[in-house]
Design a protein around this motif. Structure first.
Motif, PDB file in Angstrom:
ATOM      1  N   THR A  89       1.472   2.009  -0.730  1.00 24.57           N
ATOM      2  CA  THR A  89       2.249   0.603  -0.237  1.00 24.57           C
ATOM      3  C   THR A  89       3.391   1.008   0.431  1.00 24.57           C
ATOM      4  OG1 THR A  89       1.345  -0.438  -2.340  1.00 24.57           O
ATOM      5  CG2 THR A  89       2.956  -1.515  -1.010  1.00 24.57           C
ATOM      6  N   TYR A  90       3.248   0.821   1.744  1.00 25.04           N
ATOM      7  CA  TYR A  90       4.362   1.166   2.711  1.00 25.04           C
ATOM      8  C   TYR A  90       5.096  -0.207   3.020  1.00 25.04           C
ATOM      9  CZ  TYR A  90       6.936   2.587   6.810  1.00 25.04           C
ATOM     10  OH  TYR A  90       7.950   2.665   7.948  1.00 25.04           O
ATOM     11  N   LEU A  91       6.439  -0.546   2.530  1.00 25.46           N
ATOM     12  CA  LEU A  91       7.084  -1.697   2.814  1.00 25.46           C
ATOM     13  C   LEU A  91       8.049  -1.639   3.824  1.00 25.46           C
ATOM     14  CD1 LEU A  91       6.622  -4.316   1.449  1.00 25.46           C
ATOM     15  CD2 LEU A  91       8.749  -4.139   0.286  1.00 25.46           C
ATOM     16  N   ILE A  92       7.733  -2.278   4.987  1.00 22.08           N
ATOM     17  CA  ILE A  92       8.901  -2.348   6.380  1.00 22.08           C
ATOM     18  C   ILE A  92       9.922  -3.339   6.053  1.00 22.08           C
ATOM     19  CG2 ILE A  92       8.869  -2.558   8.540  1.00 22.08           C
ATOM     20  CD1 ILE A  92       5.701  -1.928   8.653  1.00 22.08           C
ATOM     21  N   ASP A 112      10.408   1.772   2.233  1.00 25.74           N
ATOM     22  CA  ASP A 112      10.062   2.658   0.960  1.00 25.74           C
ATOM     23  C   ASP A 112       8.433   2.677   0.900  1.00 25.74           C
ATOM     24  OD1 ASP A 112      12.807   3.127   0.243  1.00 25.74           O
ATOM     25  OD2 ASP A 112      12.724   1.310  -1.254  1.00 25.74           O
ATOM     26  N   THR A 113       8.148   3.708   0.174  1.00 30.22           N
ATOM     27  CA  THR A 113       6.680   3.819  -0.120  1.00 30.22           C
ATOM     28  C   THR A 113       6.366   3.716  -1.662  1.00 30.22           C
ATOM     29  OG1 THR A 113       6.394   4.761   2.242  1.00 30.22           O
ATOM     30  CG2 THR A 113       4.595   5.198   0.609  1.00 30.22           C
ATOM     31  N   ILE A 162       8.801   6.882  -3.143  1.00 28.33           N
ATOM     32  CA  ILE A 162       9.330   7.698  -1.859  1.00 28.33           C
ATOM     33  C   ILE A 162      10.423   6.763  -1.152  1.00 28.33           C
ATOM     34  CG2 ILE A 162       8.539   8.814   0.284  1.00 28.33           C
ATOM     35  CD1 ILE A 162       5.887   9.108  -0.857  1.00 28.33           C
ATOM     36  N   ARG A 163      11.325   7.026  -1.020  1.00 26.30           N
ATOM     37  CA  ARG A 163      12.547   6.128  -0.488  1.00 26.30           C
ATOM     38  C   ARG A 163      12.430   6.383   1.182  1.00 26.30           C
ATOM     39  NH1 ARG A 163      13.230   2.129  -3.623  1.00 26.30           N
ATOM     40  NH2 ARG A 163      13.169   3.002  -5.880  1.00 26.30           N
ATOM     41  N   GLN A 190       7.190  18.608   7.294  1.00 27.96           N
ATOM     42  CA  GLN A 190       6.662  18.134   6.333  1.00 27.96           C
ATOM     43  C   GLN A 190       6.986  16.889   5.876  1.00 27.96           C
ATOM     44  OE1 GLN A 190       3.814  19.775   4.804  1.00 27.96           O
ATOM     45  NE2 GLN A 190       3.233  17.939   3.530  1.00 27.96           N
ATOM     46  N   GLY A 191       6.350  15.677   5.420  1.00 30.47           N
ATOM     47  CA  GLY A 191       6.874  14.523   4.908  1.00 30.47           C
ATOM     48  C   GLY A 191       6.786  14.648   3.377  1.00 30.47           C
ATOM     49  N   PRO A 192       7.480  13.410   2.684  1.00 30.95           N
ATOM     50  CA  PRO A 192       7.732  13.664   1.359  1.00 30.95           C
ATOM     51  C   PRO A 192       6.719  13.351   0.452  1.00 30.95           C
ATOM     52  CG  PRO A 192       8.537  11.716   1.908  1.00 30.95           C
ATOM     53  CD  PRO A 192       7.994  12.532   3.328  1.00 30.95           C
TER      54      PRO A 192
END
Length: 318
Positions: A89-92, A112-113, A162-163, A190-192
């Motif tokens: 869930t990626y909240l824009i 955040d994700t 994930i912030r 690399q992403g988190p």
């Protein structure tokens, strides 16, 4: 939108495909139908009508909103089970509160994700906080489902918070595109997000008239979903606009370009780029369960009904 940005993208590490990279052509462009999820929040079904062989290892993706809620209108989902895959869930814009029966959860907002590995199974709830329900406000995000291979489907559940400030920020050489690597890697950056199934997830903002050609792993598929704005994809410049998904063919680079003139609502082209290594295993999918066979689906339902996927906490803090 977007929530995570920088004043000057030219200060970021630059990414561009090499001149001899094989450009991916566009196999298809589809338009997401609209619907409702949970207790009634609006969604666009990004992958509707796309053959699963082009999606694997991704299962589905919903664009939630973008919607400006009046006071009392914000909605979420009731408690529901999951087994056999991961939800991202990626909240824009806005705020969402998560909790699961395994003790995971938290609050995500503005970039955040929440990455939840359902694995062997759990119960889950997503809802706006009481303050947002009272005041109303902007809500916009994505939920992506990522399949797990058979060997990992019954692993222990896991939760990653994930912030927005943790995402890897990159730029195109001229600064015309800002790239947020949420999971996986792009050109060694690399992403988190920690994934069991090898994938890359990027939110790109492309300024009007700008173009970006990115290196793309040849063993990954390639998808581009337009969150807002309009532009073209592929070296052949296939037109795309908000709510459309482009499916790329084979190759080692993919291209996205923003139109010179954007919609009044969205100053830039906003696009989510996805790639993953196909699992290529049989998939049995029904509702909140994604398994390899009908027998495993039946077992998942039986386990859920028997309470073996967890129980709803007496006080869930919503």
């Amino acid at each position: 939108m977007p929530a995570v940005t920088v004043e000057n993208p030219l200060t970021l590490p630059k990414v561009a495909a090499s001149g001899d990279a094989a450009a991916r052509t566009v196999l298809a462009v589809t338009t997401a139908p609209s619907g409702f999820e949970g207790e009634g929040f609006p969604v666009r079904r990004a992958f509707a009508g796309i053959n699963y062989k082009y999606l694997d290892p991704f299962i589905m993706m919903d664009q939630m909103g973008e919607v400006e809620y009046a006071a009392g209108e914000p909605k979420g989902t009731p408690w529901h089970p999951h087994r056999g895959f991961e939800t991202v869930t990626y909240l824009i814009d806005g705020t969402f509160v998560h909790q699961d029966s395994n003790g995971g959860g938290g609050t995500i907002r503005n970039g955040d994700t929440q990455w939840m590995t359902a694995g062997s199974g759990l119960l889950h709830i997503e809802a706006p906080p009481e303050s947002l329900v009272t005041s109303g406000g902007l809500f916009h995000g994505l939920q992506l489902w990522v399949n797990l291979p058979k060997a990992d489907k019954m692993m222990d559940p896991r939760y990653q918070d994930i912030r927005g400030g943790q995402v890897q920020l990159l730029a195109s050489p001229d600064g015309g595109a800002l790239l947020r690597v949420i999971a996986g890697e792009l050109d060694g950056h690399q992403g988190p997000g920690i994934t069991h199934t090898p994938i890359t997830m990027i939110h790109a903002t492309v300024r009007p008239g700008a173009e970006v050609t990115l290196p793309w792993r040849e063993d990954f598929n390639g998808l581009a979903y337009v969150l807002a704005g309009r532009g073209t994809v592929g070296a052949e410049r296939r037109p795309v606009h908000m709510g459309q998904t482009a499916v790329f063919g084979a190759g080692s680079s993919l291209t996205v370009r923003a139109d010179e003139k954007q919609d009044g609502h969205a100053p830039d082209l906003e696009v989510v780029l996805l790639g993953g290594r196909p699992i290529r295993e049989p998939m049995a999918h029904y509702g909140p369960f994604v398994m390899n066979s009908q027998a495993e689906l039946k077992q998942a339902f039986e386990d859920f009904q028997a309470g073996r996927l967890g129980t709803v906490p007496a006080v869930h803090g919503m």
